[in-house]
Design a protein around this motif. Structure first.
Motif, PDB file in Angstrom:
ATOM      1  N   UNK A 155     107.673 -28.531  -5.901  1.00  0.00           N
ATOM      2  CA  UNK A 155     107.896 -29.692  -5.034  1.00  0.00           C
ATOM      3  C   UNK A 155     108.972 -29.400  -3.992  1.00  0.00           C
ATOM      4  N   UNK A 156     110.077 -28.794  -4.428  1.00  0.00           N
ATOM      5  CA  UNK A 156     111.175 -28.538  -3.486  1.00  0.00           C
ATOM      6  C   UNK A 156     110.765 -27.538  -2.401  1.00  0.00           C
ATOM      7  N   UNK A 157     109.920 -26.569  -2.759  1.00  0.00           N
ATOM      8  CA  UNK A 157     109.427 -25.627  -1.744  1.00  0.00           C
ATOM      9  C   UNK A 157     108.568 -26.352  -0.713  1.00  0.00           C
ATOM     10  N   UNK A 158     107.725 -27.266  -1.190  1.00  0.00           N
ATOM     11  CA  UNK A 158     106.854 -28.024  -0.277  1.00  0.00           C
ATOM     12  C   UNK A 158     107.679 -28.880   0.684  1.00  0.00           C
ATOM     13  N   UNK A 177     109.533 -20.013   2.002  1.00  0.00           N
ATOM     14  CA  UNK A 177     109.148 -21.210   1.254  1.00  0.00           C
ATOM     15  C   UNK A 177     107.641 -21.266   0.978  1.00  0.00           C
ATOM     16  N   UNK A 178     106.835 -20.779   1.913  1.00  0.00           N
ATOM     17  CA  UNK A 178     105.379 -20.751   1.700  1.00  0.00           C
ATOM     18  C   UNK A 178     105.039 -19.813   0.535  1.00  0.00           C
ATOM     19  N   UNK A 179     105.639 -18.624   0.543  1.00  0.00           N
ATOM     20  CA  UNK A 179     105.402 -17.648  -0.533  1.00  0.00           C
ATOM     21  C   UNK A 179     105.903 -18.196  -1.869  1.00  0.00           C
ATOM     22  N   UNK A 180     107.101 -18.791  -1.866  1.00  0.00           N
ATOM     23  CA  UNK A 180     107.670 -19.334  -3.105  1.00  0.00           C
ATOM     24  C   UNK A 180     106.835 -20.480  -3.661  1.00  0.00           C
TER      25      UNK A 180
END
Length: 202
Positions: A155-158, A177-180
């Motif tokens: 959720x936090x990455x999104x 963030x996309x990769x994570x």
């Protein structure tokens, strides 16, 4: 609409991260075991968090876009101590903690060092997820790994993809963030899969 969305993403991310590792720490303490948790994964994650936080501070990005990272680092350090404690030797954590402190100061000695470290940060963080995945595949058991922690991390990455697009638009950070996000979802699915496998076997 834009400011409201940005505010929601920033504050919800901060709120989630304030408790992100608590389910994992709680699961380890309840089980009195670090079974299923990969130490290399945890150390790589800590390194990735440290580089990311230092990069954001160095370039003076808006505080709300990275305020959760000091909280995450503290929680990861607590989890690291728990892992060493249940593996039988807390003192072994000391060299790693010293290395992290030294790295904090060394990263900004030259601009090229922090830039290069940030470029490597995505690979470091991705390696931490792959280390956890590899450990799960090898053992076939999610043990004390908390699926909720990985769901919250996804959720936090999104939300951070959204805030990055709306503020700094830094492509290096956006790619991270996309990769994570993709890897966090993958780990979550793997944890749930092996939990079901163990439950059925029992």
């Amino acid at each position: 609409m834009g400011p409201l969305l940005l505010g929601f993403c920033n504050w919800s991310t901060l709120g989630v991260c304030a408790a992100l590792k608590l389910p994992q720490i709680s699961a380890v303490l309840a089980a009195r075991s670090a079974r299923g948790i990969s130490l290399p994964s945890l150390l790589l994650e800590l390194a990735g968090f440290l580089v990311f936080l230092r990069y954001q501070c160095y370039y003076q990005y808006p505080l709300l876009t990275y305020l959760e990272y000091p909280i995450l680092i503290i929680q990861d350090l607590v989890l690291l101590l728990c892992v060493f404690h249940f593996n039988g030797n807390v003192k072994r954590a000391a060299p790693y903690i010293i290395l992290l402190v030294v790295s904090w100061f060394a990263l900004t000695l030259q601009k090229w060092i922090i830039d290069m470290a940030m470029n490597l940060c995505t690979f470091i963080s991705a390696a931490s997820k792959f280390a956890q995945l590899q450990y799960l595949w090898k053992t076939g058991d999610s043990g004390a790994v908390s699926a909720l922690t990985w769901i919250l991390a996804s959720y936090t990455c999104a939300t951070r993809i959204i805030t990055t697009l709306m503020t700094t638009n830094d492509l290096t950070i956006l790619l991270r963030f996309v990769v994570m996000l993709a890897l966090n979802i993958w780990v979550t699915i793997t944890v749930l899969r092996y939990r079901k496998t163990v439950t059925k076997a029992e």
